[in-house]
Design an enzyme around this catalytic site. Structure first.
Site, PDB file in Angstrom:
ATOM      1  N   ASP A   1       0.872  -1.101   0.050  1.00  0.00           N
ATOM      2  CA  ASP A   1       0.057   0.060   0.030  1.00  0.00           C
ATOM      3  C   ASP A   1       1.011   1.285  -0.105  1.00  0.00           C
ATOM      4  O   ASP A   1       2.088   1.353  -0.246  1.00  0.00           O
ATOM      5  CB  ASP A   1      -1.099   0.002   1.125  1.00  0.00           C
TER       6      ASP A   1
ATOM      7  N   LYS B   1      -4.367   4.019  -1.669  1.00  0.00           N
ATOM      8  CA  LYS B   1      -5.181   5.213  -1.973  1.00  0.00           C
ATOM      9  C   LYS B   1      -4.221   5.771  -3.082  1.00  0.00           C
ATOM     10  O   LYS B   1      -3.028   6.194  -2.739  1.00  0.00           O
ATOM     11  CB  LYS B   1      -5.358   6.254  -0.837  1.00  0.00           C
TER      12      LYS B   1
ATOM     13  N   THR C   1       9.133   0.939  12.235  1.00  0.00           N
ATOM     14  CA  THR C   1       7.797   1.740  12.196  1.00  0.00           C
ATOM     15  C   THR C   1       8.388   3.285  12.189  1.00  0.00           C
ATOM     16  O   THR C   1       9.479   3.741  12.633  1.00  0.00           O
ATOM     17  CB  THR C   1       6.916   1.825  13.488  1.00  0.00           C
TER      18      THR C   1
ATOM     19  N   MET D   1      -0.850  10.274  11.760  1.00  0.00           N
ATOM     20  CA  MET D   1      -2.147  10.367  11.050  1.00  0.00           C
ATOM     21  C   MET D   1      -2.926  11.787  11.941  1.00  0.00           C
ATOM     22  O   MET D   1      -4.072  11.820  11.731  1.00  0.00           O
ATOM     23  CB  MET D   1      -3.255   9.451  11.380  1.00  0.00           C
TER      24      MET D   1
HETATM   25  N1  SAH Z   1       2.478   1.298  10.307  1.00  0.00           N
HETATM   26  C1  SAH Z   1       2.905   2.471  10.082  1.00  0.00           C
HETATM   27  C2  SAH Z   1       1.908   3.629  10.452  1.00  0.00           C
HETATM   28  C3  SAH Z   1       0.754   3.483   9.462  1.00  0.00           C
HETATM   29  S1  SAH Z   1      -0.417   4.923  10.069  1.00  0.00           S
HETATM   30  C4  SAH Z   1       4.268   2.601  10.732  1.00  0.00           C
HETATM   31  O1  SAH Z   1       4.435   1.760  11.492  1.00  0.00           O
HETATM   32  O2  SAH Z   1       4.802   3.620  10.423  1.00  0.00           O
HETATM   33  C5  SAH Z   1      -0.258   6.117   8.977  1.00  0.00           C
HETATM   34  C6  SAH Z   1       0.558   7.191   9.380  1.00  0.00           C
HETATM   35  O3  SAH Z   1       1.937   6.855   9.940  1.00  0.00           O
HETATM   36  C7  SAH Z   1       0.726   8.402   8.607  1.00  0.00           C
HETATM   37  O4  SAH Z   1      -0.472   9.285   8.561  1.00  0.00           O
HETATM   38  C8  SAH Z   1       1.818   9.270   9.344  1.00  0.00           C
HETATM   39  O5  SAH Z   1       1.615   9.755  10.516  1.00  0.00           O
HETATM   40  C9  SAH Z   1       2.880   8.127   9.637  1.00  0.00           C
HETATM   41  N2  SAH Z   1       3.895   7.737   8.958  1.00  0.00           N
HETATM   42  C10 SAH Z   1       4.161   6.617   8.238  1.00  0.00           C
HETATM   43  N3  SAH Z   1       5.359   6.561   7.586  1.00  0.00           N
HETATM   44  C11 SAH Z   1       5.583   8.118   7.486  1.00  0.00           C
HETATM   45  C12 SAH Z   1       6.734   8.759   7.169  1.00  0.00           C
HETATM   46  N4  SAH Z   1       7.708   8.110   6.194  1.00  0.00           N
HETATM   47  N5  SAH Z   1       6.971   9.886   7.409  1.00  0.00           N
HETATM   48  C13 SAH Z   1       5.886  10.590   8.323  1.00  0.00           C
HETATM   49  N6  SAH Z   1       4.919  10.002   8.795  1.00  0.00           N
HETATM   50  C14 SAH Z   1       4.814   8.564   8.389  1.00  0.00           C
END
Ligand code: SAH
Length: 805
Positions: A336, A358, A419, A475
């Site tokens: 995704d 999306k 993450t 988010m």
């Molecule tokens: N599973 C993901 C999070 C998914 S929720 C993780 O572990 O990172 C999606 C949110 O993650 C986004 O809206 C943003 O707030 C954050 N996010 C994920 N990757 C990011 C990135 N490279 N830079 C900034 N925010 C990020």
């Protein structure tokens, strides 16, 4: 005429036979139907579980013997007791109308559905089919065995204080015990709790040659029941079903279409699958066979496996070794929006790549559909990599996917990812904890259900306002203002540092910092959008010293690499090291040609005095040929070796050969002028090289001595692509396009389309040398940068210089 109707002696058997006799007598008043009761082994052995007695036709054998001996003319059974194969000389007639096909749960609890049974309830059933389905729908229920006729079972339920027993509705109805003041009756829908094949249908078995009885039955038969019986029995027969294995089938009829549901599993119940198939009623028998085949394959063939993996937070280097390993093997990759698309380069070229995120204008695939997709691919026996941004379990809905896979019996594993909470902050220069300032961190979703300022909120702001640790909101950019306001309102220092980190660890990373009072305006001014992390805490100040990523010289530069996939690694590595974003869009690939001719030259290598390698490919293909001929580097003997380019020189070195001559500049003219003084008319030169090479060198050297050129490989267009450079060019996202040969220029233009030259010219074109530049100009590309040394390093030096202008 007198017809003897044989039946077992149980209340149920007698009642249903009497029912049939009444129906027949009504249709045929001139015939006298007489009931003959015959005991079967199944009736005699009441104390053992059915599957331990181990006989097919437990309830039918004695009746069949009586039929064959002429003692009776027809034998009546419950169809579900009929084994899939009948004894020689006996057949089933068309069936009378079907009774209720469903199973029902009888229970002392006042409930209307299986879900409502108390947790940990004890339910009795002996059937493997029922056990499998009950376990799936209610894993918490304890299942115990039970035997005996309907009355006995109902009595046992009461005596043993069971929470329920499962029986066939048809039998209960026939003997008038479906509804009773002593228990509640919960019907189990046929499509979710699949009954035994042909459950509720009476089987009338006759001698094959007994035309009379067949005709008597034809008059009272029911067309829908015939279709159902034919589909369900054909399913059972194809699976050789008996009471030893879990097997169930139900055919649903909807005017012109039927849906057949089937259940099948291993004898020990360790693997049970359900499947369905649709078709026309005339196809009933065939559908039964097809469905049986699908179920059989699903149970017996190697099941697939789904890996729920984290792709890290952006930088492709943050993919775990384990995820990468699966990526290179997977049949299907489902990914995704937050996943770095460059990973797809490592997938098998024949892998099925499915995007479920999306994308501009398109909605993301719904979560239920993603779950169903994973289940489906897993059940098809595929190795599936489900790649998610960051870690699959951190606000990633990985848990839901895993649960559905579990329910469907598809094996899965989880590969955690880096993450964004941890990795994204690190790339922004913010350590999530630091001994100087915090002793905890908190990860919160900023995706609030209530965005209104009406005091309602789904986060406990009074608690959040008092937290002392680092707080990371995911988010949350849309709610940045509310988040800051609430924290201050609930007691946090308005000067608490805050950072907003956009697309952390990618070439698009942007970081803005401020405090709870100022950050909203700062982020709005900088037009920071999602995906971003909001970091609240003293650790934000550490960025001054700890930022390492967004300070690199090529940071934020997008650079297209057009070389072949095999050759691009050096360039990609160097760009990445300098902080740039290398976008691999291979335009060429190398394929060996003329292998036999090449082998011939290898075999008589001794006749040559000089050999010239013009590229790494040339070296590789030549060594492949040596290997084919059972030779190695010793075959070179005293041969004088020329290598064009640093890479070629190193490829030789790696194989134990030191090049004697490496021209300073990597063009033909330089080679010729360097080599000519070393040749005499007695020399003999071998050039194993590309089919696409220039004739110039061969022509010039041939003026002195014999020169054999062997065209050992060819450069053809690479048509496999995992990125869309045109879209990026149109968005003006590309800073540089690198061309390492005239062929890369040619194929790049072909792939993008000559009509898009203007789009190509929005980026700076970097050429490795004059030949390549010439090709660019010829095709309408403006050459912005030409390397001074005609090497990859030369190109990078030129890009660095340009970027610092
Ligand atoms: N599973 C993901 C999070 C998914 S929720 C993780 O572990 O990172 C999606 C949110 O993650 C986004 O809206 C943003 O707030 C954050 N996010 C994920 N990757 C990011 C990135 N490279 N830079 C900034 N925010 C990020």
């Amino acid at each position: 005429m007198n017809i003897k109707v044989g039946t077992r002696g149980s209340t149920l058997a007698r009642t249903q036979s009497q029912w049939l006799i009444d129906v027949l007598a009504k249709a045929h008043p001139q015939v006298n139907f007489e009931m003959v009761i015959i005991k079967t082994k199944g009736d005699l052995v009441q104390d053992k579980p059915l599957d331990k007695i181990g006989d097919k036709g437990l309830f039918t054998k004695e009746l069949e013997d009586a039929l064959l001996s002429g003692e009776i003319d027809m034998a009546i059974h419950s169809m579900k007791d009929m084994p899939s194969k009948l004894p020689e000389g006996l057949v089933l007639t068309v069936p009378p109308v079907r009774e209720d096909a469903r199973d029902v749960l009888l229970t002392p609890h006042r409930i209307t559905a299986l879900d409502e049974l108390p947790k940990g309830a004890v339910v009795a059933t002996g059937s493997k089919r029922r056990i499998a389905q009950l376990q799936k729908l209610r894993p918490d229920v304890e299942i115990v065995g039970i035997r005996g006729n309907i009355d006995t079972r109902i009595r046992k339920m009461q005596e043993q204080q069971l929470d329920g027993i499962i029986l066939a509705a048809a039998g209960l109805k026939r003997i008038g015990r479906l509804e009773d003041s002593a228990y509640y009756t919960v019907a189990l829908p046929e499509t979710t709790f699949i009954p035994a094949p042909a459950q509720g249908i009476l089987a009338v078995e006759v001698r094959e040659d007994n035309q009379t009885v067949k005709e008597l039955m034809a008059v009272i038969s029911d067309p829908n029941t015939i279709v159902q019986m034919s589909a369900e029995r054909s399913f059972l027969n194809a699976l050789n079903g008996s009471c030893h294995i879990p097997v169930g089938a139900f055919c649903e009829i909807e005017s012109a279409e039927i849906t057949l549901y089937g259940l099948y599993g291993l004898e020990d119940g360790s693997r049970v699958v359900t499947r369905s198939i649709k078709g026309a009623p005339e196809e009933a028998e065939n559908l039964g066979k097809q469905l049986a085949k699908a179920c059989y394959q699903a149970v017996h063939e190697k099941p697939g496996k789904v890996y729920l993996a984290g792709g890290g937070c952006g930088d492709p280097g943050l993919l775990t070794v384990k995820a990468k390993d699966i990526l290179t093997k997977a049949d299907v990759v489902v990914y995704d929006a937050l996943v770095n698309e460059s990973f797809l380069n490592d997938a098998r070229t024949d892998a099925e790549i499915i995007y479920v995120g999306k994308r501009a204008g398109n909605h993301a695939m719904r979560q239920e559909d993603i779950n169903a997709l994973l289940v489906q691919k897993g059940q098809e026996g595929k190795l599936v990599l489900r790649l998610k941004g960051g870690d699959p379990y951190v606000f990633g809905r990985g848990g839901e996917e895993g649960e559905d896979l579990y329910d469907a019996g598809v094996p899965f594993e989880v590969i955690p990812g880096i993450t964004s909470v941890i990795g994204g902050l690190a790339y922004a220069g913010i350590p999530i904890t630091h001994r100087d300032c915090v002793s905890s961190f908190h990860v919160i979703t900023g995706h609030l259900k209530s965005n209104a300022y009406d005091g309602s909120s789904d986060l406990d702001w009074p608690v959040l306002g008092k937290l002392k640790g680092t707080i990371v909101f995911l988010m949350g950019v849309k709610n940045l203002e509310k988040i800051c306001d609430e924290l201050v309102k609930n007691g946090m220092n308005p000067e608490m540092p805050v950072a907003v980190v956009h697309r952390a660890s990618t070439p698009y990373q942007r970081v803005v910092t401020g405090n709870l009072t100022t950050i909203y305006d700062i982020a709005a001014e900088a037009k920071i959008t999602a995906p971003s992390l909001i970091v609240v805490g003293e650790v934000v100040n550490k960025r001054q010293k700890l930022r390492f990523f967004d300070e690199k010289p090529l940071f934020g530069k997008n650079i297209i690499v057009t070389r072949s996939r095999e050759q691009s690694s050096q360039m990609v590595e160097k760009i990445t090291e300098l902080g740039g974003n290398a976008i691999e869009f291979p335009t060429i690939k190398i394929v060996p040609i003329n292998e036999a001719a090449c082998d011939e030259k290898v075999k008589c290598l001794k006749v040559y005095s000089h050999i010239i390698f013009t590229s790494i490919n040339g070296v590789e293909v030549f060594f492949d040929s040596l290997a084919r001929c059972g030779k190695d580097a010793r075959a070179f003997g005293n041969l004088h070796i020329t290598a064009i380019g640093e890479g070629t020189k190193n490829a030789l070195l790696a194989r134990g050969l030191q090049a004697d001559f490496v021209p300073d500049k990597y063009v033909g003219e330089e080679l010729v002028s360097g080599l000519v003084p070393l040749l005499t008319k007695d020399s003999r030169v071998l050039i194993p090289r590309s089919k696409n090479a220039r004739i110039y060198v061969v022509e010039e050297l041939s003026k002195i001595c014999p020169v054999d050129e062997v065209q050992s490989y060819e450069t053809i267009r690479e048509d496999h692509a995992t990125v869309d450079p045109l879209a990026m060019l149109n968005n003006k996202e590309i800073d540089y396009i690198t061309f390492t040969s005239s062929t890369t220029v040619e194929f790049f233009v072909e792939k993008i389309g000559a009509a898009h030259i203007d789009a190509i010219n929005t980026a700076k074109c970097v050429s490795i040398g004059p030949q390549t530049s010439k090709k660019c100009v010829e095709l309408g590309i403006t050459v912005d940068i030409e390397a001074e040394t005609y090497t990859i390093q030369g190109m990078l030096d030129a890009i660095l210089k340009d970027s610092q202008k």
